[in-house]
Motif scaffolding. Structure first.
Motif, PDB file in Angstrom:
ATOM      1  N   ARG A 103       0.815  -1.216   0.000  1.00 51.46           N
ATOM      2  CA  ARG A 103       0.000   0.000   0.000  1.00 51.46           C
ATOM      3  C   ARG A 103       0.850   1.269   0.000  1.00 51.46           C
ATOM      4  O   ARG A 103       0.487   2.282  -0.586  1.00 51.46           O
ATOM      5  CB  ARG A 103      -0.921  -0.001   1.215  1.00 51.46           C
ATOM      6  CG  ARG A 103      -1.785   1.232   1.220  1.00 51.46           C
ATOM      7  CD  ARG A 103      -3.030   1.081   2.015  1.00 51.46           C
ATOM      8  NE  ARG A 103      -3.838   2.251   1.691  1.00 51.46           N
ATOM      9  CZ  ARG A 103      -4.294   3.093   2.580  1.00 51.46           C
ATOM     10  NH1 ARG A 103      -4.100   2.895   3.825  1.00 51.46           N
ATOM     11  NH2 ARG A 103      -4.990   4.139   2.221  1.00 51.46           N
ATOM     12  N   GLN A 132       1.766   2.496  -3.610  1.00 44.71           N
ATOM     13  CA  GLN A 132       0.718   2.689  -4.609  1.00 44.71           C
ATOM     14  C   GLN A 132       0.760   4.074  -5.243  1.00 44.71           C
ATOM     15  O   GLN A 132       0.220   4.283  -6.321  1.00 44.71           O
ATOM     16  CB  GLN A 132      -0.660   2.435  -3.996  1.00 44.71           C
ATOM     17  CG  GLN A 132      -0.875   0.988  -3.585  1.00 44.71           C
ATOM     18  CD  GLN A 132      -0.804   0.037  -4.763  1.00 44.71           C
ATOM     19  OE1 GLN A 132      -1.463   0.250  -5.777  1.00 44.71           O
ATOM     20  NE2 GLN A 132      -0.008  -0.997  -4.632  1.00 44.71           N
ATOM     21  N   TRP A 133       1.410   5.024  -4.589  1.00 46.34           N
ATOM     22  CA  TRP A 133       1.468   6.382  -5.106  1.00 46.34           C
ATOM     23  C   TRP A 133       2.128   6.449  -6.476  1.00 46.34           C
ATOM     24  O   TRP A 133       1.828   7.347  -7.264  1.00 46.34           O
ATOM     25  CB  TRP A 133       2.182   7.309  -4.128  1.00 46.34           C
ATOM     26  CG  TRP A 133       3.641   7.016  -3.984  1.00 46.34           C
ATOM     27  CD1 TRP A 133       4.230   6.165  -3.099  1.00 46.34           C
ATOM     28  CD2 TRP A 133       4.699   7.587  -4.750  1.00 46.34           C
ATOM     29  NE1 TRP A 133       5.596   6.160  -3.276  1.00 46.34           N
ATOM     30  CE2 TRP A 133       5.908   7.037  -4.282  1.00 46.34           C
ATOM     31  CE3 TRP A 133       4.749   8.515  -5.796  1.00 46.34           C
ATOM     32  CZ2 TRP A 133       7.149   7.359  -4.821  1.00 46.34           C
ATOM     33  CZ3 TRP A 133       5.983   8.850  -6.324  1.00 46.34           C
ATOM     34  CH2 TRP A 133       7.174   8.277  -5.843  1.00 46.34           C
ATOM     35  N   ASP A 166       0.109   7.010  -9.617  1.00 43.03           N
ATOM     36  CA  ASP A 166      -0.461   8.330  -9.904  1.00 43.03           C
ATOM     37  C   ASP A 166       0.452   9.187 -10.780  1.00 43.03           C
ATOM     38  O   ASP A 166       0.053  10.272 -11.200  1.00 43.03           O
ATOM     39  CB  ASP A 166      -0.737   9.085  -8.601  1.00 43.03           C
ATOM     40  CG  ASP A 166      -1.860   8.470  -7.798  1.00 43.03           C
ATOM     41  OD1 ASP A 166      -2.597   7.621  -8.347  1.00 43.03           O
ATOM     42  OD2 ASP A 166      -2.001   8.828  -6.626  1.00 43.03           O
ATOM     43  N   MET A 176       1.500  14.938  -0.714  1.00 44.31           N
ATOM     44  CA  MET A 176       0.940  13.946  -1.621  1.00 44.31           C
ATOM     45  C   MET A 176       0.291  12.810  -0.831  1.00 44.31           C
ATOM     46  O   MET A 176      -0.799  12.352  -1.143  1.00 44.31           O
ATOM     47  CB  MET A 176       2.046  13.407  -2.540  1.00 44.31           C
ATOM     48  CG  MET A 176       1.590  12.391  -3.570  1.00 44.31           C
ATOM     49  SD  MET A 176       1.758  10.638  -3.126  1.00 44.31           S
ATOM     50  CE  MET A 176       3.387  10.509  -2.487  1.00 44.31           C
ATOM     51  N   ARG A 177       0.951  12.369   0.236  1.00 48.76           N
ATOM     52  CA  ARG A 177       0.390  11.288   1.059  1.00 48.76           C
ATOM     53  C   ARG A 177      -0.898  11.742   1.768  1.00 48.76           C
ATOM     54  O   ARG A 177      -1.850  10.975   1.884  1.00 48.76           O
ATOM     55  CB  ARG A 177       1.407  10.802   2.064  1.00 48.76           C
ATOM     56  CG  ARG A 177       2.576  10.096   1.393  1.00 48.76           C
ATOM     57  CD  ARG A 177       3.141   9.032   2.265  1.00 48.76           C
ATOM     58  NE  ARG A 177       4.352   8.479   1.728  1.00 48.76           N
ATOM     59  CZ  ARG A 177       4.399   7.399   0.961  1.00 48.76           C
ATOM     60  NH1 ARG A 177       3.291   6.771   0.641  1.00 48.76           N
ATOM     61  NH2 ARG A 177       5.542   6.939   0.524  1.00 48.76           N
ATOM     62  N   ARG A 233      -3.005  13.999   0.660  1.00 50.97           N
ATOM     63  CA  ARG A 233      -4.051  14.076  -0.362  1.00 50.97           C
ATOM     64  C   ARG A 233      -4.578  12.706  -0.741  1.00 50.97           C
ATOM     65  O   ARG A 233      -5.735  12.560  -1.109  1.00 50.97           O
ATOM     66  CB  ARG A 233      -3.523  14.794  -1.607  1.00 50.97           C
ATOM     67  CG  ARG A 233      -3.391  16.271  -1.405  1.00 50.97           C
ATOM     68  CD  ARG A 233      -3.000  16.959  -2.673  1.00 50.97           C
ATOM     69  NE  ARG A 233      -2.940  18.390  -2.462  1.00 50.97           N
ATOM     70  CZ  ARG A 233      -2.451  19.238  -3.326  1.00 50.97           C
ATOM     71  NH1 ARG A 233      -1.964  18.813  -4.479  1.00 50.97           N
ATOM     72  NH2 ARG A 233      -2.424  20.524  -3.061  1.00 50.97           N
ATOM     73  N   ARG A 234      -3.708  11.709  -0.682  1.00 46.84           N
ATOM     74  CA  ARG A 234      -4.122  10.336  -1.000  1.00 46.84           C
ATOM     75  C   ARG A 234      -4.781   9.641   0.192  1.00 46.84           C
ATOM     76  O   ARG A 234      -5.252   8.525   0.070  1.00 46.84           O
ATOM     77  CB  ARG A 234      -2.923   9.504  -1.458  1.00 46.84           C
ATOM     78  CG  ARG A 234      -2.419   9.864  -2.841  1.00 46.84           C
ATOM     79  CD  ARG A 234      -1.253   8.990  -3.251  1.00 46.84           C
ATOM     80  NE  ARG A 234      -1.456   7.577  -3.020  1.00 46.84           N
ATOM     81  CZ  ARG A 234      -2.058   6.726  -3.864  1.00 46.84           C
ATOM     82  NH1 ARG A 234      -2.529   7.180  -5.004  1.00 46.84           N
ATOM     83  NH2 ARG A 234      -2.189   5.448  -3.570  1.00 46.84           N
ATOM     84  N   GLY A 235      -4.783  10.287   1.351  1.00 49.84           N
ATOM     85  CA  GLY A 235      -5.376   9.696   2.540  1.00 49.84           C
ATOM     86  C   GLY A 235      -4.509   8.635   3.190  1.00 49.84           C
ATOM     87  O   GLY A 235      -5.003   7.777   3.899  1.00 49.84           O
ATOM     88  N   GLU A 236      -3.206   8.689   2.950  1.00 48.09           N
ATOM     89  CA  GLU A 236      -2.269   7.696   3.487  1.00 48.09           C
ATOM     90  C   GLU A 236      -1.614   8.224   4.761  1.00 48.09           C
ATOM     91  O   GLU A 236      -0.400   8.361   4.849  1.00 48.09           O
ATOM     92  CB  GLU A 236      -1.202   7.357   2.447  1.00 48.09           C
ATOM     93  CG  GLU A 236      -1.758   6.748   1.187  1.00 48.09           C
ATOM     94  CD  GLU A 236      -0.693   6.496   0.140  1.00 48.09           C
ATOM     95  OE1 GLU A 236       0.476   6.876   0.333  1.00 48.09           O
ATOM     96  OE2 GLU A 236      -1.044   5.920  -0.893  1.00 48.09           O
ATOM     97  N   ARG A 237      -2.418   8.479   5.758  1.00 45.06           N
ATOM     98  CA  ARG A 237      -1.892   9.027   7.011  1.00 45.06           C
ATOM     99  C   ARG A 237      -0.966   8.052   7.726  1.00 45.06           C
ATOM    100  O   ARG A 237      -0.061   8.454   8.431  1.00 45.06           O
ATOM    101  CB  ARG A 237      -3.031   9.440   7.919  1.00 45.06           C
ATOM    102  CG  ARG A 237      -3.836  10.592   7.328  1.00 45.06           C
ATOM    103  CD  ARG A 237      -4.782  11.176   8.308  1.00 45.06           C
ATOM    104  NE  ARG A 237      -5.727  12.189   7.937  1.00 45.06           N
ATOM    105  CZ  ARG A 237      -5.763  13.005   6.921  1.00 45.06           C
ATOM    106  NH1 ARG A 237      -4.845  12.937   6.031  1.00 45.06           N
ATOM    107  NH2 ARG A 237      -6.707  13.897   6.753  1.00 45.06           N
ATOM    108  N   THR A 284       1.237   6.083   6.403  1.00 47.56           N
ATOM    109  CA  THR A 284       2.554   5.970   5.762  1.00 47.56           C
ATOM    110  C   THR A 284       3.305   7.295   5.703  1.00 47.56           C
ATOM    111  O   THR A 284       4.380   7.355   5.108  1.00 47.56           O
ATOM    112  CB  THR A 284       2.404   5.410   4.332  1.00 47.56           C
ATOM    113  OG1 THR A 284       1.539   6.272   3.591  1.00 47.56           O
ATOM    114  CG2 THR A 284       1.828   4.017   4.351  1.00 47.56           C
TER     115      THR A 284
END
Length: 128
Positions: free
Chosen positions: A36, A39-40, A43, A93-94, A96-100, A102
């Motif tokens: 996970r 995954q960025w 994009d 970027m993290r 905005r992607r909701g990857e709090r 990571t």
């Protein structure tokens, strides 16, 4: 303090060198291997990933070589500021992607870059 700043510079340079793998590994394979947290890469276009990797490679060199070769060592804290901006962008970027979950590593590297810039501009410059 000087030793701590060299250790931080070496650590950041190593992290940046390892992360240049995005220049050589296809993004689909990288996303599959990294889980996970990786995954960025999907994009971004392959060209954008190569550009990010090239910036990271230049940053790794800029954190070590100017001081080690004693050629324009003022570039070390300037590079540290640029690395801080790079990791600020990564953290945004993290978010905005909701990857709090990571974002922690990016914030740690951001703090190390800020510490290095502060230390080399302030109490432990290479000249003086």
């Amino acid at each position: 303090m000087n030793l701590a700043l060299w250790i931080v510079a070496g650590l950041l340079a190593t992290v940046l060198l390892v992360s240049t793998s995005k220049m050589f590994v296809p993004r689909e394979k990288m996303a599959a291997m990294g889980g996970r947290a990786a995954q960025w890469v999907l994009d971004f276009s392959p060209g954008a990933l190569r550009a990010i990797g090239a910036l990271e490679l230049l940053a790794a060199a800029g954190l070590i070589l100017p001081a080690a070769l004693d050629i324009a060592p003022v570039l070390v804290p300037v590079t540290a500021v640029c690395v801080a901006l790079l990791f600020t962008g990564a953290a945004i970027m993290r978010l905005r992607r909701g990857e709090r979950a990571t974002i922690a590593a990016d914030l740690v590297y951001l703090a190390l870059a800020v510490f290095l810039a502060w230390g080399r501009f302030g109490p432990e410059p290479f000249t003086g």
